[in-house]
Scaffold this motif. Structure first.
Motif, mmCIF file in Angstrom:
data_model
loop_
_atom_site.group_PDB
_atom_site.id
_atom_site.type_symbol
_atom_site.label_atom_id
_atom_site.label_comp_id
_atom_site.label_asym_id
_atom_site.label_seq_id
_atom_site.Cartn_x
_atom_site.Cartn_y
_atom_site.Cartn_z
ATOM 1 N N TYR A 95 0.930 -1.180 -0.123
ATOM 2 C CA TYR A 95 0.084 0.014 0.043
ATOM 3 C C TYR A 95 0.886 1.292 -0.058
ATOM 4 C CZ TYR A 95 -3.072 -3.639 2.047
ATOM 5 O OH TYR A 95 -3.717 -4.718 1.997
ATOM 6 N N SER A 96 0.168 2.091 -0.769
ATOM 7 C CA SER A 96 1.051 3.644 -0.591
ATOM 8 C C SER A 96 0.193 4.594 0.180
ATOM 9 C CB SER A 96 0.898 4.317 -2.246
ATOM 10 O OG SER A 96 1.892 3.790 -3.140
ATOM 11 N N LEU A 97 0.883 5.153 1.192
ATOM 12 C CA LEU A 97 0.403 6.033 2.470
ATOM 13 C C LEU A 97 0.856 7.380 2.313
ATOM 14 C CD1 LEU A 97 0.345 3.470 5.216
ATOM 15 C CD2 LEU A 97 -1.628 3.948 3.606
ATOM 16 N N LEU A 98 0.423 8.280 2.947
ATOM 17 C CA LEU A 98 1.236 9.661 2.953
ATOM 18 C C LEU A 98 1.274 10.306 4.124
ATOM 19 C CD1 LEU A 98 2.362 12.090 1.240
ATOM 20 C CD2 LEU A 98 -0.337 12.630 0.830
ATOM 21 N N ALA A 99 2.443 10.537 4.697
ATOM 22 C CA ALA A 99 2.688 11.118 6.178
ATOM 23 C C ALA A 99 2.477 12.637 5.944
ATOM 24 C CB ALA A 99 4.027 11.202 6.452
ATOM 25 N N CYS A 100 1.552 13.118 6.833
ATOM 26 C CA CYS A 100 1.243 14.481 6.537
ATOM 27 C C CYS A 100 2.593 15.655 6.445
ATOM 28 C CB CYS A 100 0.394 14.868 7.974
ATOM 29 S SG CYS A 100 -0.391 16.736 7.887
ATOM 30 N N GLN A 101 3.398 15.030 7.220
ATOM 31 C CA GLN A 101 4.537 15.791 6.954
ATOM 32 C C GLN A 101 5.055 16.196 5.533
ATOM 33 O OE1 GLN A 101 4.269 13.647 9.302
ATOM 34 N NE2 GLN A 101 5.491 13.893 11.240
ATOM 35 N N ASN A 102 5.079 15.070 4.577
ATOM 36 C CA ASN A 102 5.359 15.137 3.292
ATOM 37 C C ASN A 102 4.289 16.181 2.707
ATOM 38 O OD1 ASN A 102 7.335 13.366 3.201
ATOM 39 N ND2 ASN A 102 6.174 11.498 3.175
ATOM 40 N N ILE A 103 3.008 16.184 2.868
ATOM 41 C CA ILE A 103 2.214 17.156 2.311
ATOM 42 C C ILE A 103 2.586 18.323 2.625
ATOM 43 C CG2 ILE A 103 -0.140 18.155 2.293
ATOM 44 C CD1 ILE A 103 -1.352 15.477 3.127
ATOM 45 N N LEU A 104 2.853 18.828 3.806
ATOM 46 C CA LEU A 104 3.475 20.139 4.371
ATOM 47 C C LEU A 104 4.845 20.392 3.594
ATOM 48 C CD1 LEU A 104 3.233 19.831 8.232
ATOM 49 C CD2 LEU A 104 1.348 20.731 6.400
#
Length: 316
Positions: free
Chosen positions: A202-211
């Protein structure tokens, strides 16, 4: 960024919107205007408007009172279940029509750049044909949520205004586990399910990467024109996700290992029962589907403009 940069953020009281605001307030030259559904917020550092994104008069007021606005970050939306008993018309009104109206307002008020936060769910039906989905894959949305987010994407692309569309993988943070727990658990993390015989990823996305990406867009918006998948560089197994959730929650839970065929039999049985029975139940049919297939999204395109999304589960 220039001496003073004005940024309008819709959905500013949501999880991602509030995180972006906290990050951007570190810059003394940034002025934030927010639109949200809460009556008021405890933050004197932003100019806040309480109201409905569908309210055309509210949007006119926001743009007129704060001109010139440099950037629009559009996050407001109905997601899968944040409105009880939402029908397609509700999704269409909020996710598409309101977004289209906002984008048109941005263009008519000479906004420098629009950043639209979309979703990898637009690839729903494409997963059957590809192991790793990139931005060039034909999009085949099926859910009301995905269909209307994709319509909003197309409306922005047609406006001839500088834009970035970010298709977010399931977002997580230490204090926001809902999106990732759907891939591995039932009954609000009381039961963890690991499917045997298949090594689903699965691909997931850390909120820090959005920032990180939003700050890079503000530094050099001309390098980020178009559609980009956002996901952590690392791909995760069910065991990775289970271990992460357990390390945070530290509460008793049942672990079960289930053959894929058993999951498929359960789905077949549930589908024979009226869907309305489970509509607002904590036992979601869609969650089982999220467990039984790979969900991997390419981040090659965002990497090609110099962004590596290195934050991952063990860092958060």
């Amino acid at each position: 960024m220039k001496k003073e940069t004005k940024i309008l953020i819709t959905g500013c009281t949501g999880f991602i919107g509030s995180k972006i605001i906290n990050e951007l307030l570190q810059y003394s030259n940034v002025k934030i205007i927010g639109i949200g559904r809460k009556e008021k917020i405890n933050n004197d550092n932003i100019k806040y408007y309480s109201g409905d994104i569908c309210d055309n008069h509210l949007l006119e007021k926001v743009f007129d009172e704060n001109a010139p606005i440099d950037y629009v970050f559009h996050l407001a939306a109905i997601v899968h279940n944040n409105l009880k008993d939402a029908e397609y018309e509700d999704y269409y009104k909020i996710n598409y029509l309101a977004s289209k109206n906002l984008f048109e307002k941005a263009k008519s008020h000479n906004v420098k750049h629009v950043i639209f936060f979309s979703t990898v769910e637009v690839y729903e039906n494409s997963r059957k044909d590809f192991n790793c989905l990139n931005e060039e894959v034909e999009v085949k949305p099926t859910s009301n949520y995905a269909k209307t987010k994709f319509l909003a994407e197309k409306s922005l692309e047609q406006l001839n205004i500088p834009y970035t569309i970010l298709r977010l993988a399931p977002v997580y943070d230490r204090d926001f586990l809902l999106n990732i727990s759907k891939r591995v658990s039932l009954l609000k993390n009381r039961i963890f399910v690991e499917i045997t015989g298949y090594n689903f990823k699965y691909s997931l996305l850390a909120c820090q990467n959005i920032l990180k990406v939003t700050k890079e867009i503000l530094k050099d918006n001309n390098s980020f024109i178009g559609v980009y998948n956002l996901a952590d560089e690392k791909i995760y197994s069910q065991k990775d996700i289970i271990n992460y959730i357990k390390s945070i929650e530290k509460k008793p839970a049942l672990n079960i290992k289930v053959n894929l065929r058993v999951i498929e039999m359960i789905l077949d049985m549930i589908e024979k029962i009226a869907d309305t029975i489970f509509k607002n139940n904590i036992f979601k049919v869609s969650n089982l589907y999220k467990m039984k297939e790979n969900r991997i999204y390419s981040v090659k395109k965002i990497r090609e403009v110099g962004i590596k999304l290195k934050n991952h589960l063990v860092d958060v």
